[in-house]
Every structure is written in structure tokens, then in C-alpha cells.
Design a protein around this motif. Sequence first.
Motif, PDB file in Angstrom:
ATOM      1  N   ARG A 166       0.828  -1.204   0.000  1.00  0.00           N
ATOM      2  CA  ARG A 166       0.000   0.000   0.000  1.00  0.00           C
ATOM      3  C   ARG A 166       0.866   1.258   0.000  1.00  0.00           C
ATOM      4  O   ARG A 166       0.374   2.355   0.273  1.00  0.00           O
ATOM      5  CB  ARG A 166      -0.928   0.016   1.229  1.00  0.00           C
ATOM      6  N   ILE A 167       2.165   1.103  -0.297  1.00  0.00           N
ATOM      7  CA  ILE A 167       3.102   2.233  -0.313  1.00  0.00           C
ATOM      8  C   ILE A 167       3.567   2.486  -1.739  1.00  0.00           C
ATOM      9  O   ILE A 167       3.976   1.558  -2.443  1.00  0.00           O
ATOM     10  CB  ILE A 167       4.315   1.963   0.601  1.00  0.00           C
ATOM     11  N   TYR A 168       3.521   3.733  -2.150  1.00  0.00           N
ATOM     12  CA  TYR A 168       3.966   4.165  -3.477  1.00  0.00           C
ATOM     13  C   TYR A 168       5.155   5.104  -3.283  1.00  0.00           C
ATOM     14  O   TYR A 168       5.054   6.096  -2.556  1.00  0.00           O
ATOM     15  CB  TYR A 168       2.834   4.876  -4.221  1.00  0.00           C
ATOM     16  N   PHE A 169       6.273   4.791  -3.939  1.00  0.00           N
ATOM     17  CA  PHE A 169       7.523   5.532  -3.711  1.00  0.00           C
ATOM     18  C   PHE A 169       7.778   6.501  -4.857  1.00  0.00           C
ATOM     19  O   PHE A 169       8.058   6.106  -5.981  1.00  0.00           O
ATOM     20  CB  PHE A 169       8.675   4.540  -3.566  1.00  0.00           C
ATOM     21  N   HIS A 170       7.669   7.788  -4.533  1.00  0.00           N
ATOM     22  CA  HIS A 170       7.910   8.867  -5.484  1.00  0.00           C
ATOM     23  C   HIS A 170       9.346   9.389  -5.376  1.00  0.00           C
ATOM     24  O   HIS A 170      10.111   8.972  -4.516  1.00  0.00           O
ATOM     25  CB  HIS A 170       6.980  10.053  -5.178  1.00  0.00           C
ATOM     26  N   GLY A 171       9.663  10.390  -6.206  1.00  0.00           N
ATOM     27  CA  GLY A 171      10.922  11.121  -6.081  1.00  0.00           C
ATOM     28  C   GLY A 171      11.639  11.265  -7.403  1.00  0.00           C
ATOM     29  O   GLY A 171      11.752  10.298  -8.162  1.00  0.00           O
ATOM     30  N   ASN A 172      12.107  12.466  -7.688  1.00  0.00           N
ATOM     31  CA  ASN A 172      12.807  12.711  -8.949  1.00  0.00           C
ATOM     32  C   ASN A 172      14.284  12.337  -8.877  1.00  0.00           C
ATOM     33  O   ASN A 172      14.943  12.241  -9.897  1.00  0.00           O
ATOM     34  CB  ASN A 172      12.685  14.187  -9.346  1.00  0.00           C
ATOM     35  N   ASN A 173      14.799  12.122  -7.669  1.00  0.00           N
ATOM     36  CA  ASN A 173      16.226  11.800  -7.537  1.00  0.00           C
ATOM     37  C   ASN A 173      16.426  10.836  -6.380  1.00  0.00           C
ATOM     38  O   ASN A 173      17.138  11.130  -5.424  1.00  0.00           O
ATOM     39  CB  ASN A 173      17.053  13.073  -7.328  1.00  0.00           C
ATOM     40  N   LYS A 174      15.799   9.671  -6.475  1.00  0.00           N
ATOM     41  CA  LYS A 174      15.968   8.654  -5.441  1.00  0.00           C
ATOM     42  C   LYS A 174      17.429   8.201  -5.418  1.00  0.00           C
ATOM     43  O   LYS A 174      17.996   7.874  -6.462  1.00  0.00           O
ATOM     44  CB  LYS A 174      15.066   7.456  -5.716  1.00  0.00           C
ATOM     45  N   THR A 175      18.024   8.170  -4.255  1.00  0.00           N
ATOM     46  CA  THR A 175      19.397   7.693  -4.161  1.00  0.00           C
ATOM     47  C   THR A 175      19.410   6.164  -4.222  1.00  0.00           C
ATOM     48  O   THR A 175      18.383   5.502  -3.993  1.00  0.00           O
ATOM     49  CB  THR A 175      20.049   8.139  -2.852  1.00  0.00           C
ATOM     50  N   LEU A 176      20.584   5.616  -4.519  1.00  0.00           N
ATOM     51  CA  LEU A 176      20.723   4.162  -4.549  1.00  0.00           C
ATOM     52  C   LEU A 176      20.371   3.570  -3.187  1.00  0.00           C
ATOM     53  O   LEU A 176      19.704   2.529  -3.108  1.00  0.00           O
ATOM     54  CB  LEU A 176      22.150   3.771  -4.945  1.00  0.00           C
ATOM     55  N   GLU A 177      20.785   4.239  -2.109  1.00  0.00           N
ATOM     56  CA  GLU A 177      20.472   3.761  -0.765  1.00  0.00           C
ATOM     57  C   GLU A 177      18.960   3.716  -0.544  1.00  0.00           C
ATOM     58  O   GLU A 177      18.432   2.746   0.014  1.00  0.00           O
ATOM     59  CB  GLU A 177      21.116   4.666   0.279  1.00  0.00           C
ATOM     60  N   GLU A 178      18.252   4.752  -0.996  1.00  0.00           N
ATOM     61  CA  GLU A 178      16.800   4.784  -0.838  1.00  0.00           C
ATOM     62  C   GLU A 178      16.131   3.687  -1.663  1.00  0.00           C
ATOM     63  O   GLU A 178      15.205   3.010  -1.192  1.00  0.00           O
ATOM     64  CB  GLU A 178      16.258   6.151  -1.249  1.00  0.00           C
TER      65      GLU A 178
END
Length: 426
Positions: free
Chosen positions: A94-106
Amino acid sequence: MDAVLKIGGVPVTELKERYGTPLYVYDEEKLLHQCRQYSQYFSCDAFDTEVLYASKAFSCIEMLRLVKNQGLSVDVVSMGELFTALKAGISPDRIYFHGNNKTLEEIQYALDNHVQTFIVDNLQEAYLLVEEMKTRDYVLHVLLRINPCIEAHTHAYIQTANIDSKFGIHLESISQIVDLIQTLKQSNHIVFDGFHAHIGSQIFEKEAFVKEIETMFSLIDTMQKKGILCNTLNLGGGFAVHYTNEDQPIPISVFSSVILETCQKMQELYHTNIQKILIEPGRSIVAEAGSTLYTVGFIKKTPHKKYVFVDGGMSDNIRPSLYQAKYEADIVNHMDQKKTEIVCVAGKCCESGDILIDSIALSPCDSGDLLMVYSTGAYGFSMFNNYNRNLRPAVVFVKEGNSRLVVKRETLQELVRGDVCDEDPV
């Protein structure tokens, strides 16, 4: 009229005495009401629907537990927001992961926790996901973020779909969109579901959402003709709220109907196969449910202004300085008095721009009175900063005459917990 304002049945004087100020105060019943409104109205027979709470608006464990208990999903944009969602018991599917610059760690952290859906922003992210999924044994669902190039009538800082936006792939970059989707399809563990778009925040015009839907279905039709099928469309959020009497936000029931009916029309027009429609309200769930309680400090007159200083400011609400955001307020322990004075409400930070409300009519006040700024529930707590080493305020939920602490006030020791001194062991 009572002299002392009550929120959720709790007098603000009691909140001040028990928790201190500045204080973020949330009316829990209003939070529940907004969640229920979305569950009720964003539903139809033509599509599966899903409401994702945009947690960047206000994220803490108790808020996300409330969202989960109301049947909403969650979108996150960082490892910290993801960690909070997981701690709140939100299921990874139920989680959607956004972001224009997700790091490799994230990315690795999200995949390690089996987050089910990524909103992919660019080709480099697609390459990273394909590589990372080589060593994982679950299926990752992906939506591709598109910049639909619709400039909604809102502040430039919260427009997200102008032609040079940092978010998503330009609508007309068809070959780039196709290349990215083909890259994702190289992995047996990645499923491309469809597209995501978001046109900005604090949007009052239904026509902006209609235009977004028409634009996205046209793109889906273009992809369909190239043999690329989409089953999911996420239309983002941006639904306006009431900050001042000038604001006239669209009711949830109205824009929900407009969105779903327009999607159905476009589906019939283009003969597409969209099965699921998603939206991402954040501000419209929490903004009006939250207020910030301050204690009035010094009062100063200059040749052209009367300043009412409060014990917070741009550290606990940076929006007036950042966006020129406007708010309403009251002296809440003198609610029975007329508003006869025009004042400027200013904070205690060492910045000339630390102005919460430039000009407002308030009842006469003195040092020690209580001032409440309304509709601060979105992005006040989220955008808190320790400028001037101010401490983060506490957060309380109030309901049916009771209050409960959901985030503790930061202490001086917590403020310096990350500082490294010469005498500290390495």
C-alpha cells in the motif's frame, strides 16, 4: 460567544497549560472526516479506485496509523517518509515511492522492504531498478511520471507541470517514454502499469483536472497504438483548501465526480483499457484540521505598523516566507472581543522576512495572550526547521474533549544529539 476557543472540545488555555507553545493542534475528527469523504466519493463502477495519502503534507506515526485505519494507501518521497510509514504498520503493497532523484540507498531500502510500486521519474532510475531487481524475487510495479505541461493557476513554487519542471518526462518526448518503458520490460521482475501525473498544488479550477485527464488519455492512446498497454492512471493531487475567506475550494464530492466521469468519457473515446484510477490528496486531508497555537510576546509600534510578536515563526511555518502564503488568525482567549486593531503578526526568528501574517484585524491583545493561526495542518510540521536553533514544537490530536500527544516537543539535548565535539570518542 465563549471567551476561550475550543478545538475538539478542548479549551486552548488547557492545551497551552499542558503542552506549552508553539503547538501544532489537530482536530482528529476533521482528519477522519476528510479521509471518509475521499473513501465515499472517490469511487465508481467503471474503475477500481485508490486514494493515496500524500504523506509529505504531514507525516508522523500516529497520522499514518489513522490513514491506514481509514483504508487509505500512502505515497512517500524519501527513505525517512518510508521508514515512518513502515513503523506505522502500513503494508508495503500500500506504499507508493515517489521522487525525482531517489538515491541508490533509498532504492535499495525500499526494495529490501518489498515496496510494491515505484513512480519512476527518469531513464537513469529505470536502469537502476532493472539492475537492482536482478537479485530480488518479487514483482515490482512501476508507474512512469509524465510532465503533462499544464500550468495550473497557483504559485510558481508549487506548480509541477510547467514546460521545464524538474518532475517527470515531457509529454511530447514520445521516443524517450517508449525507451524507458522498454528498459523496464527488460526485467522479468518489473511490471509497467501505466502513468502518473501531477499538475501542482492548491488548485481551485475543475478545468485544470479535466485538461490533465484529457492529456493523459491522449498519451495512453498514443502508447496503445505503439503496442504499449496501460492499466493504471495516477492523477496526483493538488486539491485546494481554505486558508482565508478569499479561498473557495472545490468540495471533495464535486471534483471526485468530475475526475471519474471525465476518465470514463476518455476511456470510451479512446477505447483504452484503464482499470484503475488513483489520486494523492495530502493538503486537503490535513490542512484545515490543523492549527498552530502561539503565545504573544512583545508588542511593538513603528511609524506605520503595530507588531504582535509570537513565540514561533518561520521555523514552525515557513510557508508565508517561502510562498507568500496567507492565513487567518484569532486571539483565542478573547474570542468574545471585537477585532478592532490592524496588526502584523511576526515571529521571533532573526530575519526581516519572518512574518506570519502581514496585516490582519485582531482583538486587542497583551503579552501572554494566545494567538491561533488556522489551517496550518499541511507543511507546517513537515517543513519545520531548526533555524536559530529553535526547538520543534509538540503535536497533539484533540477529539471529544480529550487531547493526546502524538509528537513530543524537541529538547535542548535532542537538538545537539548529532553534534560531534573534539572530546567525543571517534
